[in-house]
Design an enzyme around this catalytic site. Sequence first.
Site, PDB file in Angstrom:
ATOM      1  N   ALA A  59      36.073 109.632  79.169  1.00 46.05           N
ATOM      2  CA  ALA A  59      35.119 108.657  79.742  1.00 46.05           C
ATOM      3  C   ALA A  59      33.491 109.266  79.359  1.00 46.05           C
ATOM      4  O   ALA A  59      33.480 110.255  78.928  1.00 46.05           O
ATOM      5  CB  ALA A  59      35.445 108.713  81.408  1.00 46.05           C
ATOM      6  N   TYR A  60      32.657 108.404  79.702  1.00 46.26           N
ATOM      7  CA  TYR A  60      31.198 108.610  79.543  1.00 46.26           C
ATOM      8  C   TYR A  60      30.702 108.942  81.069  1.00 46.26           C
ATOM      9  O   TYR A  60      30.719 108.100  81.774  1.00 46.26           O
ATOM     10  CB  TYR A  60      30.570 107.287  78.814  1.00 46.26           C
ATOM     11  CG  TYR A  60      29.046 107.507  78.680  1.00 46.26           C
ATOM     12  CD1 TYR A  60      28.546 109.080  78.688  1.00 46.26           C
ATOM     13  CD2 TYR A  60      28.310 106.499  78.613  1.00 46.26           C
ATOM     14  CE1 TYR A  60      27.229 109.156  78.398  1.00 46.26           C
ATOM     15  CE2 TYR A  60      26.930 106.822  78.068  1.00 46.26           C
ATOM     16  CZ  TYR A  60      26.351 107.987  78.124  1.00 46.26           C
ATOM     17  OH  TYR A  60      25.085 108.398  77.950  1.00 46.26           O
ATOM     18  N   TYR A 124      27.535 103.303  85.625  1.00 45.29           N
ATOM     19  CA  TYR A 124      28.657 104.231  85.676  1.00 45.29           C
ATOM     20  C   TYR A 124      29.740 103.484  86.299  1.00 45.29           C
ATOM     21  O   TYR A 124      30.862 103.141  85.800  1.00 45.29           O
ATOM     22  CB  TYR A 124      28.392 105.799  86.384  1.00 45.29           C
ATOM     23  CG  TYR A 124      29.811 106.367  86.228  1.00 45.29           C
ATOM     24  CD1 TYR A 124      30.506 106.775  85.182  1.00 45.29           C
ATOM     25  CD2 TYR A 124      30.023 106.647  87.574  1.00 45.29           C
ATOM     26  CE1 TYR A 124      31.250 107.791  85.457  1.00 45.29           C
ATOM     27  CE2 TYR A 124      31.300 107.370  87.663  1.00 45.29           C
ATOM     28  CZ  TYR A 124      31.884 107.983  86.292  1.00 45.29           C
ATOM     29  OH  TYR A 124      33.156 108.757  86.655  1.00 45.29           O
TER      30      TYR A 124
END
Length: 282
Positions: A59-60, A124
């Site tokens: 994931a970022y 996010y």
Amino acid sequence: MKALVLGARGMLGQDLVKILAPEYEIIPWDLAEIDITREKETLEKIVKVRPQVIINCAAYTNVDQCETHRDQAFLVNAEGTKHVALASYTVKARFVHLSTDYVFDGTASIPYREDNSPNPMSVYGQSKLQGEIYVRKIGGDHLIIRTAWLYGPRGKNFVEAILSQAAEGKQIRVVNDQQGSPTFTRDLSQAIKGLLPMTEQGIFHLTNSGSCTWFEFALHILEESGFKGNEVRPISSKELGRPAKRPAYSILDNSRYEQISENKMRSWQEALKEYFNSRVKG
Ligand SMILES: NC(=O)c1ccc[n+]([C@@H]2O[C@H](COP(=O)([O-])OP(=O)(O)OC[C@H]3O[C@@H](n4cnc5c(N)ncnc54)[C@H](OP(=O)(O)O)[C@@H]3O)[C@@H](O)[C@H]2O)c1
């Protein structure tokens, strides 16, 4: 049984690999081995190894950077997740996808259940929610694990950040208006391991039990580690002025997990104690 761990060199990924390794044949892939933003590559590589289990920790995760890198956040956390879910569906693997408490807006006053409506306030959170939506839409054998406030021995985390500020003798300023559940990556990994052989599907909330603010967590970290005399000052999220808005309250209700696994997640205080023990032992 073959288990592919994506994001295997990340904080959670490393613990998962360690905990699953005795019983699974692990394929530990990170960005160097697979870029999940590339659809064709992701499908081809996964089809080639045909794992029975796929756990997506890739994931970022830089929450503040996501605000200014919206496209990249969505590319990794939403589109990348879709590519992995499609590949997982193709090879008929059991797919475990990691998600976050930041899908909620934090306006609740009792712990969030899996069926509460998400309303992310940050890029996010939005990108992670879109990832969840893809996983559910693609279907197949899947679990979405929403967790929170992770720390573990193999990654940059809040516990180590507090300890290094304490060691420098700095005044430590910590937000006191966000409430959540600090969660030890080892406990989360054990819980995920327990869910793998089950037939359950869908979303699970999974954190250590109990809750605190970041400020309370910092005080406890210092107490547990034996640091004395550091000045710790509670501040507001506004004072800290981070780019991404965080939920003020993001406690997750673990009861679905507890009922199905017949296992209770231990308290965050007990977990932190073990983190310090394992830190000493190495
Ligand atoms: N940390 C938390 O407090 C927290 C809380 C709730 C939920 N979660 C979720 O839990 C999961 C694991 O978190 P974590 O803290 O262990 O994350 P992490 O340490 O940042 O690990 C993520 C890993 O994914 C890799 N990655 C990034 N982009 C990729 C791509 N395009 N293809 C393949 N791999 C890629 C990263 O590589 P690089 O480092 O080279 O970029 C990194 O090794 C994530 O899904 C996260 O959203 C975390």
